[in-house]
Design a protein around this motif. Structure first.
Motif, PDB file in Angstrom:
ATOM      1  N   ASP A  39       0.905  -1.198   0.095  1.00 36.88           N
ATOM      2  CA  ASP A  39       0.115  -0.244   0.193  1.00 36.88           C
ATOM      3  C   ASP A  39       0.700   1.177  -0.038  1.00 36.88           C
ATOM      4  OD1 ASP A  39      -2.583   0.459  -0.189  1.00 36.88           O
ATOM      5  OD2 ASP A  39      -3.077  -0.208   1.728  1.00 36.88           O
ATOM      6  N   TYR A  40       0.522   2.213  -0.597  1.00 34.41           N
ATOM      7  CA  TYR A  40       0.903   3.600  -0.794  1.00 34.41           C
ATOM      8  C   TYR A  40      -0.111   4.822  -0.239  1.00 34.41           C
ATOM      9  CZ  TYR A  40       5.087   1.310  -2.996  1.00 34.41           C
ATOM     10  OH  TYR A  40       6.384   0.624  -3.202  1.00 34.41           O
ATOM     11  N   LEU A  41       0.128   4.862   0.952  1.00 31.85           N
ATOM     12  CA  LEU A  41      -1.082   5.804   1.567  1.00 31.85           C
ATOM     13  C   LEU A  41      -0.544   7.336   1.305  1.00 31.85           C
ATOM     14  CD1 LEU A  41      -1.735   3.823   4.818  1.00 31.85           C
ATOM     15  CD2 LEU A  41      -2.899   3.615   2.693  1.00 31.85           C
ATOM     16  N   ARG A  42      -1.475   8.244   0.798  1.00 29.10           N
ATOM     17  CA  ARG A  42      -1.129   9.679   0.659  1.00 29.10           C
ATOM     18  C   ARG A  42      -1.320  10.016   2.091  1.00 29.10           C
ATOM     19  NH1 ARG A  42      -6.008  10.343  -3.154  1.00 29.10           N
ATOM     20  NH2 ARG A  42      -6.311   8.158  -2.757  1.00 29.10           N
ATOM     21  N   ALA A  43      -0.385  10.869   2.489  1.00 28.12           N
ATOM     22  CA  ALA A  43      -0.338  11.385   3.843  1.00 28.12           C
ATOM     23  C   ALA A  43       0.243  12.684   4.030  1.00 28.12           C
ATOM     24  CB  ALA A  43       0.559  10.288   4.609  1.00 28.12           C
ATOM     25  N   SER A  44       0.123  13.345   5.216  1.00 32.34           N
ATOM     26  CA  SER A  44       0.804  14.622   5.597  1.00 32.34           C
ATOM     27  C   SER A  44       1.830  14.382   6.367  1.00 32.34           C
ATOM     28  CB  SER A  44      -0.426  15.530   6.309  1.00 32.34           C
ATOM     29  OG  SER A  44       0.218  16.930   6.912  1.00 32.34           O
ATOM     30  N   LEU A  45       3.099  14.924   6.306  1.00 35.57           N
ATOM     31  CA  LEU A  45       4.321  14.892   7.292  1.00 35.57           C
ATOM     32  C   LEU A  45       4.617  16.116   7.567  1.00 35.57           C
ATOM     33  CD1 LEU A  45       6.991  12.840   7.414  1.00 35.57           C
ATOM     34  CD2 LEU A  45       8.049  13.939   5.647  1.00 35.57           C
ATOM     35  N   THR A  46       4.643  16.109   9.032  1.00 35.32           N
ATOM     36  CA  THR A  46       5.302  17.311   9.768  1.00 35.32           C
ATOM     37  C   THR A  46       6.503  16.960  10.681  1.00 35.32           C
ATOM     38  OG1 THR A  46       3.609  16.765  11.060  1.00 35.32           O
ATOM     39  CG2 THR A  46       3.137  18.402   9.405  1.00 35.32           C
ATOM     40  N   ARG A  47       6.766  17.680  11.539  1.00 38.26           N
ATOM     41  CA  ARG A  47       7.757  17.413  12.590  1.00 38.26           C
ATOM     42  C   ARG A  47       7.176  17.665  13.879  1.00 38.26           C
ATOM     43  NH1 ARG A  47      12.832  16.072  11.670  1.00 38.26           N
ATOM     44  NH2 ARG A  47      13.706  16.563   9.612  1.00 38.26           N
ATOM     45  N   ASN A  48       7.188  16.656  14.806  1.00 41.06           N
ATOM     46  CA  ASN A  48       6.488  17.001  16.057  1.00 41.06           C
ATOM     47  C   ASN A  48       7.339  17.692  17.175  1.00 41.06           C
ATOM     48  OD1 ASN A  48       8.481  15.136  17.156  1.00 41.06           O
ATOM     49  ND2 ASN A  48       7.044  13.435  17.115  1.00 41.06           N
ATOM     50  N   LYS A  49       6.729  17.852  18.227  1.00 37.67           N
ATOM     51  CA  LYS A  49       7.583  18.784  19.348  1.00 37.67           C
ATOM     52  C   LYS A  49       8.942  18.512  19.580  1.00 37.67           C
ATOM     53  CE  LYS A  49       5.193  16.454  23.170  1.00 37.67           C
ATOM     54  NZ  LYS A  49       4.277  16.615  24.414  1.00 37.67           N
ATOM     55  N   ASP A  50       9.077  17.071  19.382  1.00 37.82           N
ATOM     56  CA  ASP A  50      10.383  16.533  19.612  1.00 37.82           C
ATOM     57  C   ASP A  50      11.277  16.438  18.447  1.00 37.82           C
ATOM     58  OD1 ASP A  50       9.548  15.767  22.273  1.00 37.82           O
ATOM     59  OD2 ASP A  50       8.665  13.950  21.580  1.00 37.82           O
TER      60      ASP A  50
END
Length: 397
Positions: A340-351
């Motif tokens: 599976d190739y799932l479309r997604a949103s990539l960010t950086r968390n507080k760490d």
């Protein structure tokens, strides 16, 4: 059904790096060097000043303030032709050659000039504010290596090394053929049972983005003769990309019609989602990748399979598109037998970690979600359920 890895391996075996060609320096952006680029001169060619001020002998500054005789000047593009003697100074400007005998530069802020004399208020160690000959590069040194994808910074260096022409790999010529009675081009009249074709537009931009030259063959209707006629336009191309017509319906004609035109089929259908009905083979001498018709499937398959092929042809490492790790911001169910190739949103968390949130809807017709996505989450076949905060592999878009 083939695995993604096996399908990609078979595709890449069909491609070689294209022959080199020569382009002007100004046309080099985004091209890949086909040979090492060596400096044709030394930069700077001589010791030069890094500041505006005075070239002096450090030995004359044992006692400060020191008064020296100004005997000339050395601007950028000029020079003081004599050797500097004890008690002398030369007015010098940034980029000006350091006179023989001088071994340091006193910046003008630390001086006071009157007529032919200059008062040195603060001294400097030998070598201060002097750029030695060859500080940037020396004649014969390799500045840019074969296989470099040229950026504006690379072109600046090539220019400084005195290269007006560059040897680069030829751009792949990629023919693009969309199929289906149901699709029309943007701006055309849309019938009651038709939709706008975004695939041709997307693939042409995609090919350019990957360093290729797209050739649109238009849209072939669900007609055997028309499809065969348009497909002949791919002759001489380095790759043929088709969209639609790759599934098992009565109107999915790609395999049967192109088979009559000499298509040597390598494989059809792979264990992935989206993009199961992917076709690969050769039409004459032209490798062909038959992409699914749904717009998301088209572009995801292009990223996974066509992009490495284009990279290989342009002289880049086809496996350069490496995966990264990110932590899930939500849980995922266990996967089935397809990758599976799932479309997604990539960010950086507080760490500071990369964190990823797959979209809830993954329908392969939803282009807006693909536009919003900046990565794909990879779910291998039979991957177990994943909880929030678990690591997963992602590919950046």
């Amino acid at each position: 059904m083939l695995s993604v890895e096996e399908a990609l391996s078979r595709i890449l075996k069909a491609f070689d790096t294209l022959a080199p060609e020569t382009v002007s320096l100004n046309d080099g952006l985004g091209r890949v060097l086909a040979s090492d680029l060596k400096a044709r001169l030394t930069q700077p060619p001589a010791d030069v000043s890094a500041m505006d001020g005075y070239a002096v002998r450090a030995s004359d500054l044992q006692k400060l303030p020191a008064e020296l005789q100004v005997v000339g000047e050395a601007p950028a593009g000029g020079c003081y032709p004599k050797e500097l003697l004890a008690g002398q100074a030369v007015r010098i400007f940034t980029g000006g050659p350091v006179p023989a005998g001088a071994d340091t530069i006193i910046i003008q802020e630390n001086t006071q000039q009157a007529d032919k004399l200059v008062l040195i208020k603060e001294g400097e160690k030998p070598g201060r504010y002097i750029r030695p000959a060859g500080l940037d590069f020396k004649e014969g040194e390799t500045g840019l290596e074969k296989g470099t994808l040229l950026t504006a910074r690379d072109l600046a260096l090539a220019a400084a090394m005195n290269h007006p022409w560059l040897e680069v790999y030829r751009k792949p010529r990629v023919a693009i053929l969309a199929t289906g009675d149901e699709v029309v081009l943007p701006g055309q009249n849309v019938g009651p049972n038709q939709i706008i074709s975004s695939n041709t537009t997307a693939l042409m931009a995609f090919v350019r983005e990957c360093g290729g030259e797209p050739i649109s063959l238009g849209i072939a209707p669900d007609d055997r003769d028309a499809l065969a006629r348009l497909a002949r336009g791919a002759e001489g191309a380095d790759l043929l990309l088709t969209t639609g017509g790759a599934s098992v319906g009565d109107h999915d004609l790609i395999r049967s019609v192109l088979g009559e035109q000499g298509l040597e089929l390598d494989f059809w259908r792979i264990a992935m989602r989206p993009g199961k009905p992917l076709i690969f083979g050769k039409l004459g001498k032209t490798p062909m990748i038959g992409l699914p018709g749904n717009p998301v499937s088209t572009l995801v398959c292009a990223y996974i399979f066509a992009r490495p092929a284009l990279k290989k042809m342009t002289g880049l490492d086809p496996y350069q598109q490496q995966t990264e790790k990110a932590v899930l911001e939500t849980s995922l169910e266990a996967n089935d037998k397809r990758q599976d190739y799932l479309r997604a949103s990539l960010t950086r968390n507080k760490d500071g970690q990369l964190s990823v949130t797959p979209f809830q809807r993954q329908d392969s017709s939803m282009l807006n979600l693909l536009r919003q996505a900046n990565c794909l989450v990879i779910r291998p076949p039979f991957a177990p359920a994943a909880e929030k905060a678990e690591e997963v592999d992602i590919i950046r878009l």
